[in-house]
Design a protein around this motif. Sequence first.
Motif, mmCIF file in Angstrom:
data_model
loop_
_atom_site.group_PDB
_atom_site.id
_atom_site.type_symbol
_atom_site.label_atom_id
_atom_site.label_comp_id
_atom_site.label_asym_id
_atom_site.label_seq_id
_atom_site.Cartn_x
_atom_site.Cartn_y
_atom_site.Cartn_z
ATOM 1 N N LEU A 174 0.850 -1.201 0.000
ATOM 2 C CA LEU A 174 0.000 0.000 0.000
ATOM 3 C C LEU A 174 0.884 1.249 0.000
ATOM 4 N N HIS A 175 0.559 2.161 -0.891
ATOM 5 C CA HIS A 175 1.381 3.368 -1.038
ATOM 6 C C HIS A 175 0.548 4.497 -1.636
ATOM 7 N N GLN A 176 1.156 5.673 -1.630
ATOM 8 C CA GLN A 176 0.564 6.846 -2.299
ATOM 9 C C GLN A 176 1.543 7.247 -3.404
ATOM 10 N N ILE A 263 -4.441 5.953 -1.082
ATOM 11 C CA ILE A 263 -3.635 4.786 -0.684
ATOM 12 C C ILE A 263 -4.137 3.571 -1.467
ATOM 13 N N HIS A 264 -3.193 2.908 -2.130
ATOM 14 C CA HIS A 264 -3.571 1.757 -2.954
ATOM 15 C C HIS A 264 -2.386 0.798 -3.072
ATOM 16 N N GLY A 265 -2.657 -0.376 -3.559
ATOM 17 C CA GLY A 265 -1.617 -1.373 -3.817
ATOM 18 C C GLY A 265 -2.255 -2.470 -4.643
ATOM 19 N N SER A 266 -1.589 -3.627 -4.725
ATOM 20 C CA SER A 266 -2.223 -4.740 -5.434
ATOM 21 C C SER A 266 -1.774 -6.053 -4.817
ATOM 22 N N GLY A 267 -2.629 -7.049 -4.975
ATOM 23 C CA GLY A 267 -2.393 -8.329 -4.300
ATOM 24 C C GLY A 267 -1.523 -9.271 -5.111
ATOM 25 N N PHE A 274 0.242 -13.835 -16.706
ATOM 26 C CA PHE A 274 0.916 -12.572 -16.390
ATOM 27 C C PHE A 274 -0.118 -11.467 -16.498
ATOM 28 N N ARG A 275 -0.478 -10.870 -15.383
ATOM 29 C CA ARG A 275 -1.562 -9.889 -15.322
ATOM 30 C C ARG A 275 -1.084 -8.538 -15.815
ATOM 31 N N LYS A 276 -1.721 -8.014 -16.856
ATOM 32 C CA LYS A 276 -1.200 -6.793 -17.494
ATOM 33 C C LYS A 276 -2.103 -5.578 -17.321
HETATM 34 O O1 LIG Z 1 -0.554 -2.578 -11.195
HETATM 35 C C1 LIG Z 1 -0.259 -2.792 -10.029
HETATM 36 O O2 LIG Z 1 -0.123 -3.915 -9.588
HETATM 37 C C2 LIG Z 1 -0.071 -1.661 -9.054
HETATM 38 C C3 LIG Z 1 0.625 -0.533 -9.660
HETATM 39 C C4 LIG Z 1 0.823 0.594 -8.729
HETATM 40 O O3 LIG Z 1 0.121 0.775 -7.795
HETATM 41 C C5 LIG Z 1 1.903 1.505 -8.966
HETATM 42 O O4 LIG Z 1 2.792 1.184 -9.766
HETATM 43 O O5 LIG Z 1 1.913 2.585 -8.332
#
Ligand SMILES: O=C(O)CCC(=O)C(=O)O
Length: 338
Positions: A174-176, A263-267, A274-276
């Motif tokens: 999680l980041h900004q 604030i966001h991120g990814s799981g 390969f998720r694009k």
């Molecule tokens: O696509 C993602 O998994 C997250 C990408 C993201 O949050 C970023 O690069 O700042």
Amino acid sequence: MGESRSTHRLRIVLGHLGRPSAGAVVAHPISGGLHPSSFHPQQFQFTKDNNVLSLEQRRFYEENGFLVIKNLVSDADIERFRNEFEKICRKEVKPRGLMVMRDVTIAKSEFVPNERVVTKVQDFQEDQELFRYCTLPQILKYVECFTGPNIMAMHTMLINKPPDSGKKTSRHPLHQDLHYFPFRPSDNIVCAWTAMEHIHRGNGCLVVLPGTHKGSLKPHDYPQWEGGVNIMFHGIQDYDENNNRVHLEMQKGDTVFFHPLLIHGSGRNMTQGFRKAISCHFAGASCEYIDVKGTSQENIEKEIVDMADKFYGAKGNIDLKDVWRYRARLVKGERINL
Ligand SMILES: O=C(O)CCC(=O)C(=O)O
């Protein structure tokens, strides 16, 4: 605008290196827990008066800090981005200034030029085919709602989230995004992030903490993950664990626009695919560079400048603003400050 001496210097260094109906416009269809409170237009802070967004969409973004527009980018365009990415991975094209990143668990393995070892390409401003994404009229139409009419494309990425090796390194903490940016005001910056396929919890969709764009920039650092962390994947150490979380499951072509303080991120990617996703951060051209010395952004400044030194062979001759000026491209209107 003429270019500054430092940008000119950097250019010299680089000169030596080689489902709904189409276009349907809807706010993200999430209702539980995301109640837009009642705004009067004059109270809007994060969106501009330009008659593109509906009142409901503006309220949603103001309250939550993101907005999903379904089916915004065509399959044909996505196919072109995918083809170009594959060519880059096979080293058939080598756009100037492009950075190719690998996952921490495969970074040291033997090099094989294919998409299975590349987790991300960034700074594709010199690749005509990928950079088309940043100039698509349907993307810029929405971007303008946040940046105003003079628009700079500041930072570009195509993310190829690999199947997780079991070490959970495919997660993005999680980041900004503002942590990475030495320009302000933050309200005139927006990210456009487009799903290049169906993206869901199983393959590591984006997770966002709605409403956090109304807070301040928090200190970031590398998380202490056992399996290791990818380069530049800084995270926030102290966020409100009780904040609502929303997983943005998106179909191919759906695009989310979000504020740089959200604030966001990814799981983890728990599939074998390969998720694009392709993305660009845009900023209003009247934003101004700031000095991040003495702020929480000093750590990322050092890392970016060190990396640029190594990558461009610049021998300590560039600073953070140079790096950003070099990446930045005007995509609409007039280049003012950035
Ligand atoms: O696509 C993602 O998994 C997250 C990408 C993201 O949050 C970023 O690069 O700042």
